[in-house]
Scaffold this active site. Structure first.
Site, PDB file in Angstrom:
ATOM      1  N   SER B  17      49.283  53.692   8.869  1.00  0.00           N
ATOM      2  CA  SER B  17      48.528  52.689   8.106  1.00  0.00           C
ATOM      3  C   SER B  17      47.755  53.338   6.962  1.00  0.00           C
ATOM      4  CB  SER B  17      47.607  51.923   9.051  1.00  0.00           C
ATOM      5  OG  SER B  17      46.795  52.805   9.764  1.00  0.00           O
ATOM      6  N   CYS B  18      47.138  52.479   6.177  1.00  0.00           N
ATOM      7  CA  CYS B  18      46.376  52.871   4.987  1.00  0.00           C
ATOM      8  C   CYS B  18      45.458  54.054   5.297  1.00  0.00           C
ATOM      9  CB  CYS B  18      45.553  51.690   4.513  1.00  0.00           C
ATOM     10  SG  CYS B  18      44.455  52.021   3.124  1.00  0.00           S
ATOM     11  N   PRO B  19      45.399  55.086   4.491  1.00  0.00           N
ATOM     12  CA  PRO B  19      46.022  55.231   3.163  1.00  0.00           C
ATOM     13  C   PRO B  19      47.338  56.009   3.190  1.00  0.00           C
ATOM     14  CG  PRO B  19      44.462  57.001   3.490  1.00  0.00           C
ATOM     15  CD  PRO B  19      44.506  56.216   4.791  1.00  0.00           C
ATOM     16  N   MET B  20      47.885  56.220   4.383  1.00  0.00           N
ATOM     17  CA  MET B  20      49.019  57.133   4.496  1.00  0.00           C
ATOM     18  C   MET B  20      50.260  56.756   3.682  1.00  0.00           C
ATOM     19  SD  MET B  20      48.011  59.671   5.844  1.00  0.00           S
ATOM     20  CE  MET B  20      46.818  60.398   6.919  1.00  0.00           C
ATOM     21  N   ASP B  44      53.401  48.953   7.387  1.00  0.00           N
ATOM     22  CA  ASP B  44      52.076  48.492   6.984  1.00  0.00           C
ATOM     23  C   ASP B  44      52.243  47.422   5.907  1.00  0.00           C
ATOM     24  OD1 ASP B  44      49.487  48.191   6.084  1.00  0.00           O
ATOM     25  OD2 ASP B  44      49.457  50.088   4.987  1.00  0.00           O
TER      26      ASP B  44
END
Lengths: 192, 81
Positions: B17-20, B44
């Site tokens: 999930s964010c920010p990946m 995501d």
């Protein structure tokens, strides 16, 4: 602006003026090009002041994402924000159950011993289930991408921390003047 | 919906999930050559807006297309410089 009537002398003067003017225009064009080149990249400066588990995330997520945009990024950590950079403490940050309106319990219960630990455990489990990055991962990711993570020298001393307590790559020996300089140069400034 | 691109490399950030998704896309793009196309597979839902915004705000990349099929979000990013 000259309104003189033209004469031989005046023409010579006008030629000289024109040359100076041309040089001046070239100089200005040069400085403008320099400025435009400088202004190409954006810069983000975040002041991180909180050391709770939940408040450690926003600066790190924004910093690592801004770095992905090729922005120059500085995060200045002060007061409890220092715990985010503290290698040991960063792995043990807590959520406060008291005064947290999202907790499914009244403050009088949230104040009981062990409630912060319970709230933290709950959040950690959620983060794990959701595959959200850990604080440690986000710090490594930010440093890898060239984010400048800074530890405010005054609060390092106030909290009795040592330079070696922080992750490798953290900038120490910086103060409010450095923070202000980065803030002034930035396109985006945040206090978290 | 199923446009095809000449994909150079695929980045799998499913489950992350964010920010990946954005950060890893950026890292993968950095390792590619000009003209290469990166395919990003994500679960995501925020990656649709995030990768679009990232591509718009970043020099040297162009978002060729995005697809959303049953919770799998696929992004195609070209390295243009």
């Amino acid at each position: 602006m000259s309104t003189d009537t033209p004469s031989a002398d005046a023409e010579n003067v006008a030629d000289a003026d024109l040359e100076t003017l041309q040089e001046r225009v070239e100089d200005l064009e040069g400085s403008l090009a320099d400025l435009e080149a400088e202004d190409d990249g954006k810069k983000l400066t975040i002041i991180a002041t909180k050391g709770t588990f939940d408040m450690a995330y926003p600066p790190l997520i924004l910093a690592s994402t801004a770095a992905a945009f090729d922005w120059e990024v500085v995060v200045f950590h002060t007061f409890w924000g220092l715990d985010i950079l503290h290698e040991e403490k960063s792995k043990d940050l807590k959520i406060s159950a008291v005064g947290n309106p999202t907790m499914p319990m009244p403050n009088v219960l949230a104040a009981l011993p062990g409630m912060d630990a319970m709230a933290t455990k709950m959040m950690e489990r959620k983060i794990d289930q959701n595959n959200t990055a850990t604080i440690e991962e986000l710090i490594e990711l930010s440093l890898d991408q060239g984010v400048d993570l800074q530890a405010c020298q005054m609060t390092v001393e106030l909290m009795d921390y040592d330079e070696e307590d922080f992750y490798e790559g953290v900038t120490t020996g910086v103060g409010a003047a450095t923070a202000l300089q980065h803030l002034a140069e930035s396109d985006v400034q945040l206090l978290v | 919906m199923s446009e095809t691109f000449d994909v150079t490399e695929t980045l799998d950030v499913k489950g992350q999930s964010c920010p990946m998704p954005v950060v890893k896309t950026k890292q993968a793009i950095d390792a590619l050559e000009e003209g290469d196309v990166l395919e990003v597979l994500a679960t995501d839902s925020g990656s649709m807006s995030d990768i679009e915004g990232w591509a718009e705000g970043t020099d040297g990349v162009t978002l060729l297309g995005q697809a959303d099929e049953d919770g799998l979000y696929t992004h195609y990013v070209e390295k243009t410089a």
